[in-house]
Design a protein around this motif. Structure first.
Motif, PDB file in Angstrom:
ATOM      1  N   ASP A   3       3.550  -6.420   2.931  1.00  0.00           N
ATOM      2  CA  ASP A   3       2.914  -6.869   3.879  1.00  0.00           C
ATOM      3  C   ASP A   3       3.947  -6.972   5.415  1.00  0.00           C
ATOM      4  OD1 ASP A   3       1.339  -6.795   1.352  1.00  0.00           O
ATOM      5  OD2 ASP A   3       2.030  -9.030   1.184  1.00  0.00           O
ATOM      6  N   LYS A   4       3.630  -6.314   5.452  1.00  0.00           N
ATOM      7  CA  LYS A   4       4.673  -6.300   7.000  1.00  0.00           C
ATOM      8  C   LYS A   4       4.419  -4.650   7.361  1.00  0.00           C
ATOM      9  CE  LYS A   4       7.291  -9.602   6.598  1.00  0.00           C
ATOM     10  NZ  LYS A   4       7.098 -10.719   5.854  1.00  0.00           N
ATOM     11  N   LYS A   5       4.273  -5.303   9.281  1.00  0.00           N
ATOM     12  CA  LYS A   5       3.347  -4.363  10.266  1.00  0.00           C
ATOM     13  C   LYS A   5       4.054  -3.126  10.359  1.00  0.00           C
ATOM     14  CE  LYS A   5      -1.131  -6.122  10.861  1.00  0.00           C
ATOM     15  NZ  LYS A   5      -1.944  -5.888   9.335  1.00  0.00           N
ATOM     16  N   SER A   6       5.621  -3.592  10.937  1.00  0.00           N
ATOM     17  CA  SER A   6       6.662  -2.653  11.383  1.00  0.00           C
ATOM     18  C   SER A   6       8.074  -3.426  11.092  1.00  0.00           C
ATOM     19  CB  SER A   6       6.212  -3.025  12.940  1.00  0.00           C
ATOM     20  OG  SER A   6       6.237  -4.699  12.474  1.00  0.00           O
ATOM     21  N   ARG A  53       9.323  -6.910   1.783  1.00  0.00           N
ATOM     22  CA  ARG A  53       9.404  -5.873   3.236  1.00  0.00           C
ATOM     23  C   ARG A  53       7.390  -5.511   3.154  1.00  0.00           C
ATOM     24  NH1 ARG A  53      12.221  -3.185  -0.311  1.00  0.00           N
ATOM     25  NH2 ARG A  53      10.353  -1.572  -0.819  1.00  0.00           N
ATOM     26  N   ASP A  70       8.426  -7.087  12.263  1.00  0.00           N
ATOM     27  CA  ASP A  70       7.805  -8.047  11.320  1.00  0.00           C
ATOM     28  C   ASP A  70       9.101  -8.269  10.013  1.00  0.00           C
ATOM     29  OD1 ASP A  70       5.993  -7.994  13.248  1.00  0.00           O
ATOM     30  OD2 ASP A  70       4.948  -6.816  11.995  1.00  0.00           O
ATOM     31  N   TRP A  71       9.659  -7.367   9.702  1.00  0.00           N
ATOM     32  CA  TRP A  71      10.188  -8.157   8.547  1.00  0.00           C
ATOM     33  C   TRP A  71      11.068  -8.214   8.838  1.00  0.00           C
ATOM     34  CZ3 TRP A  71      14.483  -4.256   6.577  1.00  0.00           C
ATOM     35  CH2 TRP A  71      15.581  -4.450   5.342  1.00  0.00           C
TER      36      TRP A  71
END
Length: 78
Positions: free
Chosen positions: A71-74, A69, A77-78
């Motif tokens: 370094d994921k913006k949303s 999870r 993205d995950w």
């Protein structure tokens, strides 16, 4: 060691469910409902997990990303 808050909280609740389901076979697991909820989860496990992760962050120990999870913006993205 698991240094991920989500996994640790899931693990502690799963452990309480295992205790509830095994109390008819193992009598030492038989506790009152408030002992499972208040004493084990709210007063012991959650503060211990929070304090432990705070110490890990304070001492600069690496926290592992078991779920991918960070370094994921949303969520997408995950």
């Amino acid at each position: 060691l698991f240094r991920d808050a989500y996994i640790l909280h899931f693990w502690q609740i799963f452990h309480e469910i295992i205790e509830l389901s095994a109390q008819h076979r193992l009598p030492h697991f038989a506790e009152c409902w408030w002992d499972h909820l208040l004493t084990d989860i709210l007063l012991s496990n959650i503060p211990a997990i929070t304090l432990g992760l705070w110490v890990v962050d304070r001492w600069g120990i690496r926290r592992y990303d078991w779920l991918g999870r960070y370094d994921k913006k949303s969520v997408w993205d995950w």
